[in-house]
Design an enzyme around this catalytic site. Structure first.
Site: not given
Ligand SMILES: *Cc1c(COP(=O)(O)O)cnc(C)c1O
Length: 409
Positions: A99, A121, A386
């Site tokens: 993020k 948000e 992610s």
């Molecule tokens: C917020 C989040 C996501 C989902 O958001 P995308 O915009 O689809 O990337 C995926 N993985 C993690 C660890 C997140 O914090």
């Protein structure tokens, strides 16, 4: 600004910017359009500006800890006996997810625009935490809108935001999750000209899908170079989880012109295919407008944004980034629903084999890789990890106590 899904046929405002094929656009009130135009102008002015980029790159390096490595999962790959599985370690960014890549970019735009009041948000709280942290770093006032249900599920992230000085406001309407948080943030944005809205995913009206993709493309740019350097070739497949789609579009962007690299988005298949049991907007959704843009959307019998569910609070949004909808339409990327159970199994499998606890969101991408790896001997799969799973440990341990899942032997 429309905050409920509309049948697209009712809308004639298709001459606005930011379409990906038939998806995207800017379906907003004139007041919000004016504000978005200002953001778009600033973005186009600075996105390739030398000073802006050197400031951003310094923050990536010294605040976030980039570049994040690529890690070869030797034990997991051996256990599955097929494709070699690699991870792009976005979990190693400061605050534990991808993020921050986007938030740092947007905060620098806010700075160029002279805006010191930040709103955002958040779903799982990860974007809220990244925004709160960056606002603290910049000395800006920060308000984060979060569904009341998500505040309960992700209490630790609420505390983290408050510790860094952000105000967290509960969204109490509807399902009390991410959609309602976006509704409230948009209302606040429309009502206060001095605010900059730091949007957390590759969704929303133009210019946000492009802007967020731009700042997240660092993932794909690094990953392609690193993968080539480590293996002398490109991966056969790149997999990422898709909530709004920002980590996915970020890593996809690095490989989109490599036609032989398959791009797979893992959507939250939840506990089944019925309305209310999943949040797989591309796999199960229909074309509709929500939150000012056209995309695939989960809608109910009345044509409004339908109820969504996922084990991971970061994936339960009833629409999806318009660029993903377009990549699906033109066949450049494919999207698969992964169930809660598959995600939990993958969560434990990575923890046990590699000593890395993944976020439940990222576990969806991993689960797809685990599923297809045995049939891909001699090939390689790059998974976008992610985020890290520390935030999910409480939830998993509660599920174990409630006998919903078991700790594997
Ligand atoms: C917020 C989040 C996501 C989902 O958001 P995308 O915009 O689809 O990337 C995926 N993985 C993690 C660890 C997140 O914090």
């Amino acid at each position: 600004m429309s905050t409920t899904a509309q049948n697209t046929n009712n809308n004639t405002n298709e001459n606005s910017l930011g379409f990906f094929g038939k998806h995207g656009g800017q379906f907003v009130s004139p007041e919000i359009k004016e504000r978005l135009d200002e953001v778009a102008k600033c973005f186009l002015t600075y996105k390739d500006d030398k000073d802006f980029l050197s400031e951003l790159n310094a923050l990536y390096k010294h605040f976030s800890g980039r570049p994040t490595p690529i890690f070869y999962c030797e034990n997991l790959s051996k256990k599955l006996g097929g494709a070699d599985i690699y991870l792009k370690r976005e979990d190693l960014n400061h605050l534990g997810a991808h993020k921050l890549n986007n938030v740092l970019g947007q905060m620098l735009l806010a700075k160029r625009m002279g805006k010191t009041k930040i709103i955002a948000e958040t779903g799982a709280g990860q974007h809220g935490v990244a925004t709160a942290a960056t606002a603290a770093l910049f000395g800006y006032e920060c308000t984060v809108y979060m569904g009341e249900e998500d505040m309960r599920r992700q209490e630790l992230n609420v505390l983290r935001m408050r510790m860094m000085g952000a105000k967290v406001v509960a969204a109490k309407s509807g399902q009390k999750t991410l959609k309602e948080a976006v509704d409230e943030a948009l209302t606040a944005y429309a009502n206060d000209k001095d605010t900059f809205y730091v949007l957390g995913s590759a969704v929303g009206p133009y210019p946000y899908p492009e802007l967020v993709r731009h700042f997240q493309s660092i993932i794909g740019k690094e990953a392609r170079e690193q993968f080539l350097e480590q293996t002398n070739t490109l991966p056969n497949m790149v997999v990422a989880c898709v909530g709004g789609g920002s980590n996915a579009i970020g890593i996809f962007s690095g490989f989109i012109n490599d036609k032989d690299v398959a791009l797979i988005g893992a959507e939250p298949g939840g506990r089944g295919n019925n309305l209310g049991d999943h949040a797989a907007s591309i796999v199960h959704g229909q074309e509709a407008i929500l939150h000012g843009f056209k995309s695939y959307c989960i809608i109910d019998e009345k044509g409004e944004a339908g109820p969504v569910y996922s084990i991971s609070a970061g994936l339960d949004y009833p629409s999806v980034g318009p660029e993903h909808a377009h990549l699906k339409d033109i066949g450049r990327a494919d999207y698969k629903a992964i169930t809660d159970k598959e995600a939990v199994d993958a969560f434990f499998m990575l923890s046990r084999t590699q000593g890395i606890i993944p976020a439940l969101e990222s576990a969806h991408a991993l689960a797809y890789a685990i599923k297809v790896a045995p049939t891909m001997k001699g090939k390689s799969i790059l998974v976008c990890l992610s985020g890290r799973g520390d935030k999910d440990v409480d939830q998993i341990s509660q599920m174990i106590k409630d006998n919903l899942i078991q700790l594997p032997k």
